[in-house]
Design a protein around this motif. Structure first.
Motif, mmCIF file in Angstrom:
data_model
loop_
_atom_site.group_PDB
_atom_site.id
_atom_site.type_symbol
_atom_site.label_atom_id
_atom_site.label_comp_id
_atom_site.label_asym_id
_atom_site.label_seq_id
_atom_site.Cartn_x
_atom_site.Cartn_y
_atom_site.Cartn_z
ATOM 1 N N GLY A 160 39.070 74.027 43.288
ATOM 2 C CA GLY A 160 39.584 72.879 42.564
ATOM 3 C C GLY A 160 38.563 71.758 42.445
ATOM 4 O O GLY A 160 38.435 71.117 41.394
ATOM 5 N N GLU A 161 37.807 71.525 43.508
ATOM 6 C CA GLU A 161 36.794 70.481 43.466
ATOM 7 C C GLU A 161 35.680 70.836 42.489
ATOM 8 O O GLU A 161 35.157 69.954 41.797
ATOM 9 N N GLN A 162 35.346 72.116 42.415
ATOM 10 C CA GLN A 162 34.345 72.534 41.434
ATOM 11 C C GLN A 162 34.814 72.231 40.019
ATOM 12 O O GLN A 162 34.059 71.721 39.187
ATOM 13 N N VAL A 163 36.082 72.557 39.751
ATOM 14 C CA VAL A 163 36.631 72.302 38.426
ATOM 15 C C VAL A 163 36.655 70.804 38.137
ATOM 16 O O VAL A 163 36.273 70.352 37.041
ATOM 17 N N MET A 164 37.099 70.006 39.098
ATOM 18 C CA MET A 164 37.161 68.560 38.904
ATOM 19 C C MET A 164 35.770 67.962 38.670
ATOM 20 O O MET A 164 35.587 67.059 37.855
ATOM 21 N N GLN A 165 34.771 68.474 39.383
ATOM 22 C CA GLN A 165 33.407 67.986 39.197
ATOM 23 C C GLN A 165 32.898 68.274 37.796
ATOM 24 O O GLN A 165 32.244 67.439 37.162
ATOM 25 N N GLN A 166 33.186 69.486 37.300
ATOM 26 C CA GLN A 166 32.757 69.833 35.946
ATOM 27 C C GLN A 166 33.468 68.970 34.909
ATOM 28 O O GLN A 166 32.847 68.493 33.952
ATOM 29 N N LEU A 167 34.768 68.767 35.089
ATOM 30 C CA LEU A 167 35.511 67.910 34.162
ATOM 31 C C LEU A 167 35.013 66.474 34.228
ATOM 32 O O LEU A 167 34.968 65.765 33.223
ATOM 33 N N GLY A 168 34.630 66.053 35.447
ATOM 34 C CA GLY A 168 34.146 64.694 35.629
ATOM 35 C C GLY A 168 32.853 64.408 34.887
ATOM 36 O O GLY A 168 32.535 63.243 34.610
#
Length: 567
Positions: A97-105
């Motif tokens: 989830g953090e990987q996904v959030m970082q990419q979206l960020g």
């Protein structure tokens, strides 16, 4: 300028809203040099969502959208996502989830043009906890910044690259389907005169349930085994399978359970196969229920090892039970064992067949700067946490495997897949976004050195098309209907028929079933819109010719060309 306006239109806005349900607080800012900065207020979206009205602010975007896009956007804005703040928190704080959030960020920035990672996560949790629930508009209202800035230049590049990847995927699928149709035209087999393998066989079956306990790994394994039953100890002429019965093991996907392939287990049992369906406790539906409730941690990297060991342990225990349990005594043939797996289970059966974890490939693919449209890498890259060594996952008792929507491109790679020396069938869905068919099944199919290999390609099928109805999985991971794809019944019938044909041919050495393993049979049972194609051969050179032939001559997307080991 025309292209700029087209992307600036609502289609592009809808793409971002679909990717993450929320883009800003009071307004959304699009900066696109040299044209400057453009804004859209949240109030305009809220008015459109509630009343269907398009105000002056929103009209600039709405006028560049089709009626269908506007209807889809309004549906999205009105939808309430029934998730708890605990579930959202658990997912967004997990490594994946953090990987996904970082990419979206990187795409969705705060007002001060900082990565929106923390703001996105906070707004998701706050919106889920709010009385109004998690909706797009409510999420926008919870975003802890007056303005969210869309990294428009990067966004356009991603949209452009993604559209090219999808275009290439469609061309690869179309090319393989065309070749399968051409091969089917040369067949002289009249399948109307042959038994219909989609229909149940002549055997009745009994179900036996038990739980195994691997104390050494602290793993409790629930198991259902379906055992063919003969009448008066006499076998019918249509089913000349001798007892003991050949044994098939089925491995489920992530957040699933042993109920999701009941339809396939019962069908195989009706043809004289004993079928053992187990649950993997580290990644089954129960584990995810506990995880989302905050009662357990997320599945860890050791699951890439434990799943294979689960099946090895199951076979060991069944060999002992077959000697002592009257209901199993003399019923299981451990000289004829096959394995079937879906998604994470597809990876599992590939390792049991001899594929080894490819740590070199993982290190190459799993770096923070690697931009990929292969969502399965988020899971595969968790394996990089494992100590890099040669894990003994192969089981020589297994003589043939079927891998449905497997994930394998990085964790196994060409070096791992090419080690498989037993018959293999890979099953791919053309609309699978979680284990993309080109990266995870079609290209890996070219890495198989085993001559007895098959690729079943199902047009318009998704990652969930092969999965049977499962209440527990629906409760854990509610899947939007758009991701389920068309009615799944035809896919069930394809897998029923092809599994019988493949296992009869390559596990029981019955050449009379080989005629079903040809493109003409796939076309015979194929039903629109889930058209079925069966490919028997595809070399790496042939794949590269198809893939590279669709790359624009400008070389603009040369970064998308496949490398010798990984597309």
């Amino acid at each position: 300028m025309k292209k700029f306006l087209r992307y600036l239109g609502l289609g592009f806005l809808s793409t971002f809203l679909t990717a993450t349900p929320g883009l800003g607080a009071e307004r959304i800012s699009f900066y696109y040099p040299p044209f400057g900065e453009f804004y859209l207020s949240v109030n305009s979206l809220e008015t459109f969502a509630k009343e269907g009205k398009i105000d002056q602010d929103f009209s600039f975007y709405a006028n560049r959208a089709t009626p269908q896009q506007l209807a889809q956007l309004r549906d999205l804005l009105q939808q309430r996502f029934n998730v708890t703040p605990t579930l959202v928190s658990q997912v967004t704080y997990s490594p994946i989830g953090e990987q996904v959030m970082q990419q979206l960020g990187k795409l969705l920035l705060t007002q001060s043009r900082k990565n929106g990672f923390y703001a996105i996560r906070a707004s998701l949790i706050l919106a889920a906890a709010d009385q109004k629930g998690l909706t797009v508009v409510n999420l926008l209202r919870k975003f802890p910044s007056n303005t969210i800035r869309v990294n428009f230049t990067e966004g356009l590049k991603i949209v452009d690259d993604l559209s090219q990847v999808l275009k290439k995927k469609d061309e690869v699928v179309a090319s393989l389907e065309k070749e399968a149709i051409a091969q089917a035209a040369n067949s002289t087999t009249d399948f109307f005169q042959l038994p219909d393998l989609r229909s149940p066989g002549k055997f009745r079956w009994q179900k036996k349930s038990f739980e195994l306990n691997d104390v050494s790994r602290d793993r409790r394994l629930p198991v259902d085994i379906y055992i063919p039953v003969t009448q008066n100890s006499q076998l019918t002429t249509q089913n000349s399978v001798p007892s003991p019965f050949p044994l098939i093991v089925i491995s489920h996907g992530i957040a699933s359970d042993r109920s999701t392939f009941v339809y396939l287990a019962q069908h195989l049992a009706s043809y004289g196969f004993a079928v053992a369906v187990l649950e993997h406790p580290g990644s089954n539906a129960k584990r995810f229920q506990q995880y989302f409730a905050g009662l357990a941690g997320p599945p860890d990297a050791a699951e890439f090892i434990n799943r294979s060991l689960d099946i090895k342990y199951l076979l060991d225990e069944l060999e002992q039970l077959e000697k002592s349990d009257p209901t199993l005594q003399g019923k299981l043939n451990f000289q004829q064992v096959g394995a079937i797996g879906q998604s994470f289970g597809g990876y599992t059966v590939l390792t049991l067949a001899g594929a080894e974890i490819n740590f070199n490939q993982l290190r190459q693919d799993c770096n923070p700067n690697n931009s990929s449209f292969n969502l399965s890498l988020a899971l595969q890259c968790q394996a990089i946490e494992l100590p890099p060594k040669n894990y003994e996952l192969k089981d020589d008792r297994i003589k043939a495997i079927i891998a449905i929507n497997p994930i394998d491109s990085s964790i196994l790679g060409e070096a791992g897949i090419s080690q498989i020396k037993i018959p293999v069938m890979l099953v791919a869905g053309s609309q699978d976004i979680f284990a993309p068919p080109v990266f995870e099944q079609i290209r890996p199919f070219t890495w198989l050195s085993e001559p007895n290999k098959y690729l079943a390609l199902i047009e318009n099928a998704t990652h969930f098309s092969a999965i049977g109805e499962s209440t527990s999985q629906n409760d854990v991971l509610p899947v939007p209907s758009a991701l389920l794809g068309p009615d799944r019944a035809p896919v069930y019938s394809y897998l029923n028929a092809l599994s019988v044909a493949f296992l009869e041919t390559h596990l029981l050495n019955r050449p009379e079933y080989r005629s079903y393993l040809q493109p003409s049979y796939a076309k015979f049972i194929s039903k629109e819109p889930l058209n079925l194609s069966l490919i028997q051969s595809l070399s790496a050179d042939e794949f590269n010719q198809i893939w590279n032939g669709s790359i624009p001559q400008s070389g603009k997307s040369s970064n998308l060309q496949p490398t010798p080991t990984h597309p």
